[in-house]
Design an enzyme around this catalytic site. Structure first.
Site, PDB file in Angstrom:
ATOM      1  N   TYR A  96       0.838  -1.209   0.000  1.00 16.17           N
ATOM      2  CA  TYR A  96       0.000   0.000   0.000  1.00 16.17           C
ATOM      3  C   TYR A  96       0.875   1.262   0.000  1.00 16.17           C
ATOM      4  CZ  TYR A  96      -2.648   3.847   1.973  1.00 16.17           C
ATOM      5  OH  TYR A  96      -3.171   5.090   2.219  1.00 16.17           O
TER       6      TYR A  96
ATOM      7  N   LEU B 210      -9.154   1.721  14.583  1.00 15.33           N
ATOM      8  CA  LEU B 210      -9.274   1.650  16.043  1.00 15.33           C
ATOM      9  C   LEU B 210     -10.444   2.472  16.602  1.00 15.33           C
ATOM     10  CD1 LEU B 210      -8.092   0.631  18.714  1.00 15.33           C
ATOM     11  CD2 LEU B 210      -6.668   2.688  18.768  1.00 15.33           C
TER      12      LEU B 210
END
Ligand code: UDP
Length: 327
Positions: free
Chosen positions: A141, A188
């Protein structure tokens, strides 16, 4: 200015579009809605549903709208997934970006903003990480974004395409109307807030044996509205030349600290368990954003983790099913 925003139905893109429209710009969003949401697109922006791999549609968007600037958010964005599916990233992200650039240059576009990443800094020598840090992509990525940065430097030199590459650290939070809604959700803060909302039982902390004060990973959370503002400043500065900026708050918080602040804000216990480390996670990522502060006068309006999580919590409470367009 007429601005084409690829991925403008996604989390960060939609909030940049919101601010562009509020600044009086004309915006066309180009998005295949694989991750994005039609409802996230500001009603005054036009949404064209299409894929960057489809050259015919892309061509007609440029021919009809004649953009003066392009902001490129459309991308696969998951570090972990890219370690398992390198071709999806080194292939799709690079090829679609290159195709977009080719059409943009062909239609005379001279301004380009690339959404880049902190995943370029897998082995930082100094924290906070500034723009002089050696680039070591941490995953396919990150590599795909770096390849696009390199391509942009060539286009700047060869055809005068001015660009800004903005290397985000951890975008978080929400505006009043737009927030984070990924499927699946792997980030998160939305996961933690999902536990507070009763959508999940617990959060798993990915490792507590890192060389950090409490053993959990430290990240630099930047409010998405502040991040969006940086794009607008960078766009207006392009006539003075291309530029690369690291974008964060300059302050790190551990996974445990994030969960603790979320407990305070939501008043919920948010059970957490320790799990194994996640592949590709460096211990500490904290940005120095001195350069963009100095050069463009960028100032985060919401630098505190409390405000960031509070804004995300407001959005998740009012949108418990996100944009409501996924099962
Ligand atoms: N994290 C975690 N549990 C989760 C998701 C994330 O402990 O369920 C950690 C992750 O290892 C990283 C931090 O939280 O240290 C932020 O991860 P996120 O995926 O939100 O953003 P990233 O840092 O990957 O861009």
């Amino acid at each position: 200015m007429r601005i084409l925003v690829t991925g403008g139905a996604g989390y960060i893109g939609s909030i940049v579009v919101e601010q562009l429209v509020e600044a009086g710009e004309k915006v066309v969003v180009f998005d295949n809605l694989s991750q994005g949401h039609a409802a996230a697109v500001h009603p005054e922006a036009q949404l064209v549903i299409g894929d960057l791999a489809d050259r015919t549609v892309l061509d007609s968007v440029f021919a009809d709208f004649k953009p003066e600037a392009v902001m490129h958010f459309a991308s696969r964005t998951l570090v972990g997934e890219s370690m398992e599916k390198p071709f999806h990233y080194l292939g799709d992200n690079v090829i679609s970006g290159l195709s977009l650039l080719e059409v943009a240059v062909q239609y005379g576009v001279r301004r380009f903003i690339l959404s880049s990443t902190a995943n370029l800094f897998d082995r930082p020598q100094r924290i906070p990480i500034d723009e002089n840090e050696q680039v070591v992509p941490g995953s396919p990525y990150g590599e795909s974004k770096y390849i696009l940065e390199r391509i942009l430097t060539w286009l700047d030199r060869l055809v005068g395409l001015r660009f800004a590459a903005l290397r985000y650290f951890n975008a978080a939070g929400a505006s009043a109307e737009r927030g984070e809604d990924h499927h699946p959700e792997l980030h998160l803060i939305p996961l933690v807030l999902g536990v507070a909302l009763g959508k999940r039982e617990k959060v798993t902390i990915f490792g507590d044996d890192y060389p950090t004060p409490d053993g959990t990973c430290v990240r630099d959370y930047i409010h998405v509205v502040d991040l969006a503002q940086a794009h607008i400043l960078a766009l207006y500065a392009l006539d003075r030349g291309s530029r690369v900026y690291n974008l964060g708050n300059g302050q790190g918080f551990s996974v445990k600290e994030v969960i603790e602040v979320a407990r305070q804000i939501t008043g919920q216990p948010i059970p957490a368990v320790i799990g194994p480390r996640r592949l590709g996670d460096p211990a500490i990522l904290v940005a120095s954003s001195e350069k963009i502060r100095r050069e463009l006068g960028w100032q985060p309006r919401y630098p505190h983790l409390h405000e960031i999580i509070e804004s995300a919590w407001r959005w998740h409470k009012t949108h418990p099913n996100g944009y409501g367009d996924r099962p």
